[in-house]
Design a protein around this motif. Structure first.
Motif, PDB file in Angstrom:
ATOM      1  N   VAL A  13      26.517  16.044   2.875  1.00  0.00           N
ATOM      2  CA  VAL A  13      26.264  14.613   3.003  1.00  0.00           C
ATOM      3  C   VAL A  13      27.528  13.951   3.550  1.00  0.00           C
ATOM      4  O   VAL A  13      28.650  14.407   3.259  1.00  0.00           O
ATOM      5  N   GLN A  14      27.343  12.883   4.292  1.00  0.00           N
ATOM      6  CA  GLN A  14      28.512  12.143   4.766  1.00  0.00           C
ATOM      7  C   GLN A  14      28.954  11.128   3.719  1.00  0.00           C
ATOM      8  O   GLN A  14      28.126  10.543   2.986  1.00  0.00           O
ATOM      9  N   ILE A  18      23.844   8.526   0.486  1.00  0.00           N
ATOM     10  CA  ILE A  18      23.288   8.947  -0.790  1.00  0.00           C
ATOM     11  C   ILE A  18      23.174  10.466  -0.846  1.00  0.00           C
ATOM     12  O   ILE A  18      22.803  11.108   0.132  1.00  0.00           O
ATOM     13  N   SER A  19      23.541  11.053  -1.979  1.00  0.00           N
ATOM     14  CA  SER A  19      23.294  12.470  -2.249  1.00  0.00           C
ATOM     15  C   SER A  19      22.151  12.544  -3.252  1.00  0.00           C
ATOM     16  O   SER A  19      22.178  11.838  -4.272  1.00  0.00           O
ATOM     17  N   ILE A  20      21.188  13.388  -2.967  1.00  0.00           N
ATOM     18  CA  ILE A  20      20.061  13.590  -3.889  1.00  0.00           C
ATOM     19  C   ILE A  20      19.978  15.070  -4.215  1.00  0.00           C
ATOM     20  O   ILE A  20      19.754  15.907  -3.343  1.00  0.00           O
ATOM     21  N   LEU A  21      20.185  15.363  -5.488  1.00  0.00           N
ATOM     22  CA  LEU A  21      20.119  16.743  -5.961  1.00  0.00           C
ATOM     23  C   LEU A  21      18.887  16.897  -6.832  1.00  0.00           C
ATOM     24  O   LEU A  21      18.619  16.051  -7.683  1.00  0.00           O
ATOM     25  N   ASN A  22      18.165  17.962  -6.612  1.00  0.00           N
ATOM     26  CA  ASN A  22      16.878  18.141  -7.275  1.00  0.00           C
ATOM     27  C   ASN A  22      16.881  19.308  -8.249  1.00  0.00           C
ATOM     28  O   ASN A  22      17.634  20.277  -8.082  1.00  0.00           O
ATOM     29  N   CYS A  23      15.983  19.180  -9.227  1.00  0.00           N
ATOM     30  CA  CYS A  23      15.881  20.207 -10.259  1.00  0.00           C
ATOM     31  C   CYS A  23      14.439  20.241 -10.752  1.00  0.00           C
ATOM     32  O   CYS A  23      13.828  19.185 -10.965  1.00  0.00           O
ATOM     33  N   ASP A  24      13.891  21.418 -10.908  1.00  0.00           N
ATOM     34  CA  ASP A  24      12.534  21.576 -11.438  1.00  0.00           C
ATOM     35  C   ASP A  24      12.583  22.439 -12.686  1.00  0.00           C
ATOM     36  O   ASP A  24      13.437  23.323 -12.801  1.00  0.00           O
ATOM     37  N   TYR A  25      11.662  22.182 -13.589  1.00  0.00           N
ATOM     38  CA  TYR A  25      11.609  23.014 -14.792  1.00  0.00           C
ATOM     39  C   TYR A  25      10.170  23.409 -15.070  1.00  0.00           C
ATOM     40  O   TYR A  25       9.227  22.766 -14.621  1.00  0.00           O
ATOM     41  N   THR A  26      10.015  24.495 -15.790  1.00  0.00           N
ATOM     42  CA  THR A  26       8.675  25.005 -16.056  1.00  0.00           C
ATOM     43  C   THR A  26       8.267  24.845 -17.512  1.00  0.00           C
ATOM     44  O   THR A  26       7.080  24.813 -17.823  1.00  0.00           O
ATOM     45  N   GLN A  81      31.215  10.301  -2.355  1.00  0.00           N
ATOM     46  CA  GLN A  81      32.642  10.302  -2.018  1.00  0.00           C
ATOM     47  C   GLN A  81      33.097  11.755  -1.862  1.00  0.00           C
ATOM     48  O   GLN A  81      32.540  12.649  -2.499  1.00  0.00           O
ATOM     49  N   PRO A  82      34.122  11.993  -1.064  1.00  0.00           N
ATOM     50  CA  PRO A  82      34.605  13.374  -0.901  1.00  0.00           C
ATOM     51  C   PRO A  82      34.937  14.060  -2.222  1.00  0.00           C
ATOM     52  O   PRO A  82      34.730  15.261  -2.386  1.00  0.00           O
ATOM     53  N   ARG A 109      25.556  23.355  -4.482  1.00  0.00           N
ATOM     54  CA  ARG A 109      26.904  23.027  -4.022  1.00  0.00           C
ATOM     55  C   ARG A 109      26.813  21.812  -3.098  1.00  0.00           C
ATOM     56  O   ARG A 109      26.155  21.866  -2.051  1.00  0.00           O
ATOM     57  N   LEU A 110      27.457  20.731  -3.496  1.00  0.00           N
ATOM     58  CA  LEU A 110      27.475  19.495  -2.695  1.00  0.00           C
ATOM     59  C   LEU A 110      28.781  19.403  -1.934  1.00  0.00           C
ATOM     60  O   LEU A 110      29.861  19.557  -2.520  1.00  0.00           O
ATOM     61  N   LEU A 111      28.656  19.153  -0.650  1.00  0.00           N
ATOM     62  CA  LEU A 111      29.842  18.918   0.178  1.00  0.00           C
ATOM     63  C   LEU A 111      29.726  17.537   0.786  1.00  0.00           C
ATOM     64  O   LEU A 111      28.765  17.258   1.519  1.00  0.00           O
ATOM     65  N   VAL A 112      30.672  16.671   0.466  1.00  0.00           N
ATOM     66  CA  VAL A 112      30.694  15.322   1.017  1.00  0.00           C
ATOM     67  C   VAL A 112      31.828  15.256   2.024  1.00  0.00           C
ATOM     68  O   VAL A 112      33.000  15.421   1.670  1.00  0.00           O
ATOM     69  N   SER A 113      31.467  15.029   3.262  1.00  0.00           N
ATOM     70  CA  SER A 113      32.484  15.025   4.311  1.00  0.00           C
ATOM     71  C   SER A 113      32.886  13.594   4.661  1.00  0.00           C
ATOM     72  O   SER A 113      32.051  12.682   4.652  1.00  0.00           O
TER      73      SER A 113
END
Lengths: 114, 113
Positions: A13-14, A18-26, A81-82, A109-113
């Motif tokens: 993401v720049q 906005i960064s959107i991280l997702n998660c699913d559960y069973t 933010q970085p 793994r999130l990378l903010v550039s």
């Protein structure tokens, strides 16, 4: 044991976006969810949590959304933010059992550039 | 800000040896935990400890493992007769109550050769 899944191993993401991280559960018995951030060679750092009686919880730049019917939660970081570059884990707990163990996802793994 | 501390940061041991990993949880916390993360895999729960006894353990936590709170501040994980597959990062965590967020220490990297 795939009770908690994070299907995106990485996200880029720049800065400022906005960064959107997702998660699913069973496991429908999970009723408490947490997000942790982890830098290399450090332990997971607690970010934000949500109980299943809510569908949204906000803390500064971080917001967690829970969709129980879809068994899905997401973490929004605005603005990114970085320094947010790290591995993000979601974790779930079944408080009804009286037990405390957290079940973790595999991480994104999130990378903010800049 | 209070934090969980762990020692040593890195432990190298030979297969078959015993190791003790040490943790100092946050002082007003009542619940203590050990988790581990094998390289490239998920963080996995090992054991939780409350009121001087184990309250929950995973199938990983077999007779090879034991935990102890020897005094009012330390919380230890002992691994008897280490195996190669015990090589992992071991994280200690603590929480105020049963269903509160858990705070993690920086981890001990255990290498079994």
């Amino acid at each position: 044991d795939q009770q908690v899944k994070q299907n995106s191993p990485s996200l880029s993401v720049q800065e400022g976006r906005i960064s959107i991280l997702n998660c699913d559960y069973t496991n429908s018995m999970f009723d408490y969810f947490l997000w942790y951030k982890k830098y290399p060679a450090e332990g997971p750092t607690f970010l934000i949590s949500i109980s299943s009686i809510k569908d949204k919880n906000e803390d500064g730049r971080f917001t967690v959304f829970l969709n129980k019917s879809a068994k899905h939660l997401s973490l929004h970081i605005v603005p990114s933010q970085p320094g947010d570059s790290a591995v993000y884990f979601c974790a779930a707990q079944n408080s009804n059992t009286g037990f405390q163990k957290l079940v973790f996802g595999t991480g994104t793994r999130l990378l903010v550039s800049p | 800000e209070p934090e969980v501390t762990q020692t040593p940061s890195h432990q190298v041991t030979q297969m078959g040896q015993e190791v003790i990993l040490r943790c100092v949880p946050i002082s007003n916390h009542l619940y203590f935990y050990w988790y581990r993360q094998i390289l490239g895999q998920k963080v996995e729960f090992l054991v939780s400890f409350y009121n001087n006894e184990i309250s929950e353990k995973s199938e990983i936590f077999d007779d090879q493992f034991s935990v102890e709170r020897p005094d009012g501040s330390n919380f230890t994980l002992k691994i008897r007769s280490t195996k190669l597959e015990d090589s992992a990062m071991y994280f200690c965590a603590s929480s105020e109550g049963r269903h509160y967020e858990q705070y993690f220490g920086p981890g001990t990297r255990l290498t079994v050769t």
